[in-house]
Design a protein around this motif. Structure first.
Motif, PDB file in Angstrom:
ATOM      1  N   LYS A  11      45.798  59.870  31.350  1.00 37.20           N
ATOM      2  CA  LYS A  11      45.596  59.775  29.987  1.00 37.20           C
ATOM      3  C   LYS A  11      44.264  59.766  29.729  1.00 37.20           C
ATOM      4  CE  LYS A  11      48.986  55.563  30.205  1.00 37.20           C
ATOM      5  NZ  LYS A  11      48.896  54.170  29.901  1.00 37.20           N
ATOM      6  N   ALA A  12      44.333  60.307  28.469  1.00 33.71           N
ATOM      7  CA  ALA A  12      42.988  60.786  27.670  1.00 33.71           C
ATOM      8  C   ALA A  12      42.322  59.474  27.432  1.00 33.71           C
ATOM      9  CB  ALA A  12      43.295  61.682  26.672  1.00 33.71           C
ATOM     10  N   PRO A  13      40.952  59.295  27.633  1.00 36.21           N
ATOM     11  CA  PRO A  13      40.248  58.167  27.231  1.00 36.21           C
ATOM     12  C   PRO A  13      40.064  58.261  25.392  1.00 36.21           C
ATOM     13  CG  PRO A  13      38.804  59.500  28.139  1.00 36.21           C
ATOM     14  CD  PRO A  13      40.123  59.979  28.423  1.00 36.21           C
ATOM     15  N   GLY A  14      39.735  57.160  24.980  1.00 35.49           N
ATOM     16  CA  GLY A  14      39.115  57.251  23.661  1.00 35.49           C
ATOM     17  C   GLY A  14      40.155  57.125  22.529  1.00 35.49           C
ATOM     18  N   ARG A  15      41.579  56.555  22.930  1.00 35.96           N
ATOM     19  CA  ARG A  15      42.652  56.427  21.898  1.00 35.96           C
ATOM     20  C   ARG A  15      42.158  55.526  20.741  1.00 35.96           C
ATOM     21  NH1 ARG A  15      48.234  57.500  22.108  1.00 35.96           N
ATOM     22  NH2 ARG A  15      49.252  55.826  20.464  1.00 35.96           N
ATOM     23  N   TRP A  16      42.415  55.670  19.532  1.00 38.65           N
ATOM     24  CA  TRP A  16      42.158  55.024  18.349  1.00 38.65           C
ATOM     25  C   TRP A  16      43.626  54.394  18.021  1.00 38.65           C
ATOM     26  CZ3 TRP A  16      38.316  57.034  14.049  1.00 38.65           C
ATOM     27  CH2 TRP A  16      37.325  57.504  14.915  1.00 38.65           C
ATOM     28  N   PRO A  17      43.697  53.101  17.645  1.00 32.87           N
ATOM     29  CA  PRO A  17      45.097  52.637  17.027  1.00 32.87           C
ATOM     30  C   PRO A  17      45.297  53.307  15.645  1.00 32.87           C
ATOM     31  CG  PRO A  17      43.210  50.832  17.306  1.00 32.87           C
ATOM     32  CD  PRO A  17      42.391  52.057  17.488  1.00 32.87           C
ATOM     33  N   LEU A  18      46.715  53.515  15.972  1.00 34.83           N
ATOM     34  CA  LEU A  18      47.518  54.416  14.864  1.00 34.83           C
ATOM     35  C   LEU A  18      47.067  55.888  14.831  1.00 34.83           C
ATOM     36  CD1 LEU A  18      47.374  52.005  11.777  1.00 34.83           C
ATOM     37  CD2 LEU A  18      49.238  52.099  13.559  1.00 34.83           C
ATOM     38  N   LEU A  19      45.859  56.211  14.983  1.00 32.40           N
ATOM     39  CA  LEU A  19      45.303  57.611  14.963  1.00 32.40           C
ATOM     40  C   LEU A  19      45.559  58.150  16.319  1.00 32.40           C
ATOM     41  CD1 LEU A  19      42.328  57.806  12.684  1.00 32.40           C
ATOM     42  CD2 LEU A  19      44.418  58.753  12.114  1.00 32.40           C
ATOM     43  N   GLY A  20      45.501  57.317  17.349  1.00 35.31           N
ATOM     44  CA  GLY A  20      45.630  58.304  18.913  1.00 35.31           C
ATOM     45  C   GLY A  20      44.492  58.930  19.035  1.00 35.31           C
ATOM     46  N   HIS A  21      44.614  60.167  19.222  1.00 36.89           N
ATOM     47  CA  HIS A  21      43.505  61.098  19.416  1.00 36.89           C
ATOM     48  C   HIS A  21      43.207  62.011  18.342  1.00 36.89           C
ATOM     49  CE1 HIS A  21      44.146  59.446  23.684  1.00 36.89           C
ATOM     50  NE2 HIS A  21      43.008  59.751  23.715  1.00 36.89           N
ATOM     51  N   ALA A  22      43.690  61.948  17.029  1.00 36.66           N
ATOM     52  CA  ALA A  22      43.921  62.638  16.100  1.00 36.66           C
ATOM     53  C   ALA A  22      42.534  62.915  15.704  1.00 36.66           C
ATOM     54  CB  ALA A  22      44.720  61.996  14.902  1.00 36.66           C
ATOM     55  N   TRP A  23      41.472  61.948  15.703  1.00 37.66           N
ATOM     56  CA  TRP A  23      40.203  62.223  15.238  1.00 37.66           C
ATOM     57  C   TRP A  23      39.655  63.110  16.060  1.00 37.66           C
ATOM     58  CZ3 TRP A  23      37.779  62.565  11.125  1.00 37.66           C
ATOM     59  CH2 TRP A  23      36.320  62.647  10.952  1.00 37.66           C
TER      60      TRP A  23
END
Length: 452
Positions: A11-23
């Motif tokens: 799994k990639a680190p740094g997932r954001w709620p709702l946005l996932g890794h979109a940022w």
């Protein structure tokens, strides 16, 4: 040759709620993607709230690309792009794709490309004849006009009037940017708001449709040609006997234009910038062009005499693949990289990621055309060098693009040296395609151009 790392799923680190890794994908996509192989061969990320897996291992990428029934076109990128481009060749599912490709393939056979090469030469002559010693120009913009005129005149056999070319060029830039924004930042209903950016995107779509409809109408009024438009107008579905609708034809042509000009222009602009930064490589290209061409326009008969130029093109496509990421979706439960994937799993693969793996391409960020002397595409793992994709979904215009880039680069270098401003830098712009952005450079004549 194959990679030796064990199959790993992470799994990639740094997932954001709702946005996932979109940022991360929006703000620093190349760095983010390049970091993923450290987490596995198949790495889970979030495309907004929806999960997807990034394929980081070449053999797994090769399997995905060559098994289009199991790993079909789909996922976030294609779902957004289909809104504009319909079920055109790059967007269609595998069943539709087979029929569509049969209709379009004749337009890209070797005998047709030989004829297109004449147009390529005429347009390169037209561009370079307008340059003057000491003239300062945006090379990326000049090459974009060049490649759009080439695809318009050759594949579409349409008039390349400067005003119409400029209209299509501006509209396509806006549309490609809009699609990329919607994929990387899946903000849903916000894109329906009447913001300036959203209005600009919708206006560009309308203008682009109108421009392509004009090409179709002109060809309907003068049927019987051997160009792509005429082939599509004459096509009938093998099963139903139905002809393509004007909307279907428009979708195909928009994709062909979009894929056939900006990508090639960006690659040529990268090449001229890199030559300006690596004088030892530039000297080899200039010497080769002088010996093979002597100032005349390159033709397909010169390709064998331009091995250094071809290596430069190959290295540019490795460093900066125009189509830097795409998505697929599984049509059935399957395994990939030793991992079970249920039906409907979204997958993402990146030519940039695969072509920058240091164990396959030592010092991967270095511009080194001679690496293609020390190793060839045949000695690499399958799926390691995929600037045009792979399998039966490989870009239909790959040979067109390779020949166009080689002939254009050799011809320009036989006549002109393009020098950037002192201290100028190049910043890779990541959009729907990779590009160098505006490149202001000054023309210095070479060869016969210096004598005139």
């Amino acid at each position: 040759m194959s990679t030796t790392l064990p199959s790993r799923k992470g799994k990639a680190p740094g997932r954001w709620p709702l946005l996932g890794h979109a940022w991360q994908l929006h703000s620093r996509p190349l760095e983010f993607l390049s970091s993923l192989p450290a987490h596995g061969d198949l790495v889970r990320i979030g495309m907004g709230p929806w999960p997807a897996y990034v394929v980081c291992e070449p053999d797994a990428a090769h399997r995905m690309l060559t098994d289009s029934r199991t790993f079909d076109k789909g996922g976030p990128f294609f779902d957004k792009a289909r809104v504009l481009f319909g079920s055109s060749l790059p967007m269609s599912g595998w069943q539709e794709h087979r029929w569509q490709r049969r209709q379009m393939q004749p337009a890209f056979q070797s005998d047709r490309i030989e004829k297109y090469a004449t147009v390529m030469g005429e347009e390169v002559d037209r561009m370079t004849s307008r340059w003057r010693p000491g003239m300062r120009l945006d090379v990326t913009a000049a090459l974009t006009r060049l490649t759009l005129r080439i695809v318009t005149r050759s594949v579409l056999a349409a008039e390349a009037q400067d005003a119409a070319v400029a209209e299509v060029q501006e509209s396509l830039h806006t549309v490609i940017d809009g699609i990329y924004q919607r994929v990387m930042l899946p903000l849903g209903p916000l894109y329906r708001l009447p913001t300036p950016a959203n209005r600009r995107y919708r206006r560009a779509c309308v203008r682009l449709h109108a421009a392509i409809d004009g090409i179709i109408a002109a060809r309907r009024a003068a049927p019987g040609g051997a160009d792509l438009v005429s082939m599509l107008l004459a096509a009938h579905n093998d099963d139903t006997g139905e002809a393509m609708s004007d909307v279907d034809i428009r979708d195909q042509l928009m994709v062909m234009i979009g894929a056939g000009f900006e990508t090639t222009a960006n690659s040529l602009a990268f090449a001229l910038w890199l030559l300006s930064q690596h004088p030892e490589v530039a000297a080899q290209v200039y010497s080769e062009a002088d010996g093979a061409l002597g100032g005349r326009t390159a033709t397909t008969s010169d390709l064998d005499a331009l091995p250094c130029t071809r290596r430069v093109v190959n290295e540019v496509l490795r460093l900066y693949p125009a189509g830097w990421f795409f998505t697929r979706v599984t049509t059935a439960d399957t395994t990939l990289a030793g991992q079970h994937l249920p039906k409907g799993t979204a997958l993402l693969y990146s030519a940039y990621l695969l072509q920058h793996r240091p164990e396959l391409f030592p010092d991967p960020d270095r511009f080194d055309p001679d690496r293609w002397i020390r190793q060839s595409a045949e000695t690499l793992p399958r799926g390691a060098h995929v600037p045009f994709g792979g399998g039966n979904r490989k870009c239909i215009g790959d040979q067109f693009a390779l020949i166009e880039m080689t002939l254009a680069l050799a011809t320009v270098c036989s006549r002109w040296e393009l020098r950037p401003d002192p201290g100028a830098t190049m910043t890779v712009q990541v959009r729907g395609t990779l590009g160098p952005g505006p490149l202001m450079m000054t023309c210095r004549p070479r060869g016969k151009a210096a004598e005139d």
